[in-house]
Design an enzyme around this catalytic site. Structure first.
Site, PDB file in Angstrom:
ATOM      1  N   GLY A 124       0.830  -1.192   0.000  1.00 40.58           N
ATOM      2  CA  GLY A 124       0.000   0.000   0.000  1.00 40.58           C
ATOM      3  C   GLY A 124       0.868   1.247   0.000  1.00 40.58           C
ATOM      4  CG  ASP A 142      -1.560  -0.126  13.292  1.00 38.32           C
ATOM      5  OD1 ASP A 142      -0.438  -0.499  12.912  1.00 38.32           O
ATOM      6  OD2 ASP A 142      -1.802   1.042  13.656  1.00 38.32           O
ATOM      7  CG  HIS A 190       2.256   2.573  14.306  1.00 37.17           C
ATOM      8  ND1 HIS A 190       2.653   3.492  15.264  1.00 37.17           N
ATOM      9  CD2 HIS A 190       0.937   2.343  14.541  1.00 37.17           C
ATOM     10  CE1 HIS A 190       1.620   3.804  16.030  1.00 37.17           C
ATOM     11  NE2 HIS A 190       0.571   3.112  15.615  1.00 37.17           N
ATOM     12  CD  GLU A 237     -12.690  33.512   5.495  1.00 38.58           C
ATOM     13  OE1 GLU A 237     -11.665  33.474   6.210  1.00 38.58           O
ATOM     14  OE2 GLU A 237     -12.756  34.152   4.428  1.00 38.58           O
ATOM     15  CD  GLU A 267      -8.699  32.019   3.556  1.00 38.81           C
ATOM     16  OE1 GLU A 267      -7.935  32.496   4.422  1.00 38.81           O
ATOM     17  OE2 GLU A 267      -9.570  32.691   2.982  1.00 38.81           O
TER      18      GLU A 267
END
Length: 333
Positions: free
Chosen positions: A27, A84, A109, A228, A232
């Site tokens: 992956g 996992d 991990h 907003e 951004e």
């Protein structure tokens, strides 16, 4: 004390020259690890389940591909790069029978080792090399003769050489080009989970949704609220990424900077930090890990419900429509 950081000259890749490396999974991380190691001149095979859609893709890149059991049996180093929640089952069925003394078991991990979902046998090295970037970015930067930073941890050092082999692997995938930091499975796992939950995924997503809802409920157009509160955000995150908070504040208006100092602590106050401590407590004591393991064992009913509910949030439909007008996003990095 400052962390130990290792670079190219600290890593001896010849330690892996006579070894076969199995990459379990193809992956996001798997393809990057396999291709970077191959381009570094190392002997790599990819382990997949029969019928995997990635089988042909890996072969087209010139990689040897086989079942997880087959490549595990043939390999000296086995790096597990599947999700996992799948690792424990695949490990027990297809890797453990071939995990002979002298081999190296690796992770990107620490979840399954730290929470004892995988308990390796004695006589094998158990280590972690965790690149700090998504796989596609890791691969892209490697092909430009650079690399992404990484973390290195040793859980079990049966050979007495686990750290050096881990560093050699980190060099093979390109991480020593940027710097590799010593850590532990405990530290990587707990800080990673906390960061995802409190900031990078959970915290940011909840903050954006709450701000969007606040504006819409106050009578503002959903489109304006989207621009907003979500659109951004990338600009600000990019400034953080490039130069930290100081550079972000240098780059924005004085009005925005003043609002940052005076209103940010109103939103993210001591109560939020208390809630963050609760999240961290549940990571540290294993509550979250047990909950997630049980969730998968029971067929993911809560996960699927929450995924569906969040996909139906108004910010998603508004955002999809607005992003459809922004052709430049298709070319975004």
């Amino acid at each position: 004390m400052p962390a130990n950081i290792y670079y190219e000259t600290d890593a001896d890749m010849s330690l892996l020259e006579d070894k076969k490396i199995a990459i379990i999974g193809y992956g996001s991380q798997g393809h990057a690890h396999a291709l970077n190691l191959k381009d570094s001149g190392l002997n790599v095979a990819v382990g997949l389940y029969e019928g995997s859609k990635s089988w042909e893709a890996a072969e087209e890149e010139g990689l040897e591909v086989g079942t997880v059991a087959d490549v595990s049996a043939k390999s000296d180093v086995i790096m597990i790069l599947i999700p996992d929640h799948l690792q424990s089952t695949v490990y027990k069925e297809s890797i453990l029978p071939h995990l002979l003394p002298g081999k190296t078991l690796m992770f990107a991990h620490g979840f399954n080792i730290h929470y004892d979902a995988i308990v390796p046998p004695e006589g094998v090295d158990v280590s972690m090399v965790a690149p700090k970037a998504p796989g596609h970015r890791m691969r892209e930067i490697y092909t430009k003769d650079s690399g992404v930073p990484g973390l290195l941890a040793i859980h079990q050092d049966a050979s007495g050489n686990a750290h050096s082999i881990g560093l050699a692997y980190a060099r093979g995938v390109g991480c020593t080009r940027a710097g590799v930091l010593d850590t532990t499975f405990k530290e990587e796992t707990e800080t990673d989970l906390f960061g995802e939950q409190a900031v990078l995924c959970g915290g940011v997503a909840a903050l954006v949704k709450a701000a969007f809802e606040t504006l819409v409920e106050a009578g503002y157009q959903p489109e304006s609220a989207y621009f907003e509160c979500m659109h951004e955000l990338k600009m600000i995150v990019d400034l953080f990424y490039q130069g930290g908070m100081e550079y972000m504040r240098y780059s924005i208006s004085d009005t925005a900077e003043y609002g940052d100092y005076t209103r940010g602590p109103v939103v993210i106050d001591e109560r939020v930090k208390e809630n963050m401590r609760k999240v961290l407590d549940q990571v540290q004591d294993g509550t979250f890990a047990r909950e997630w393991i049980t969730e998968n064992d029971e067929g993911r009913p809560t996960f699927d419900r929450l995924r569906s509910e969040n996909a139906g949030h108004p910010i998603e439909s508004v955002g999809k429509e607005l992003r459809g007008m922004m052709a430049f996003l298709a070319d975004a990095d």
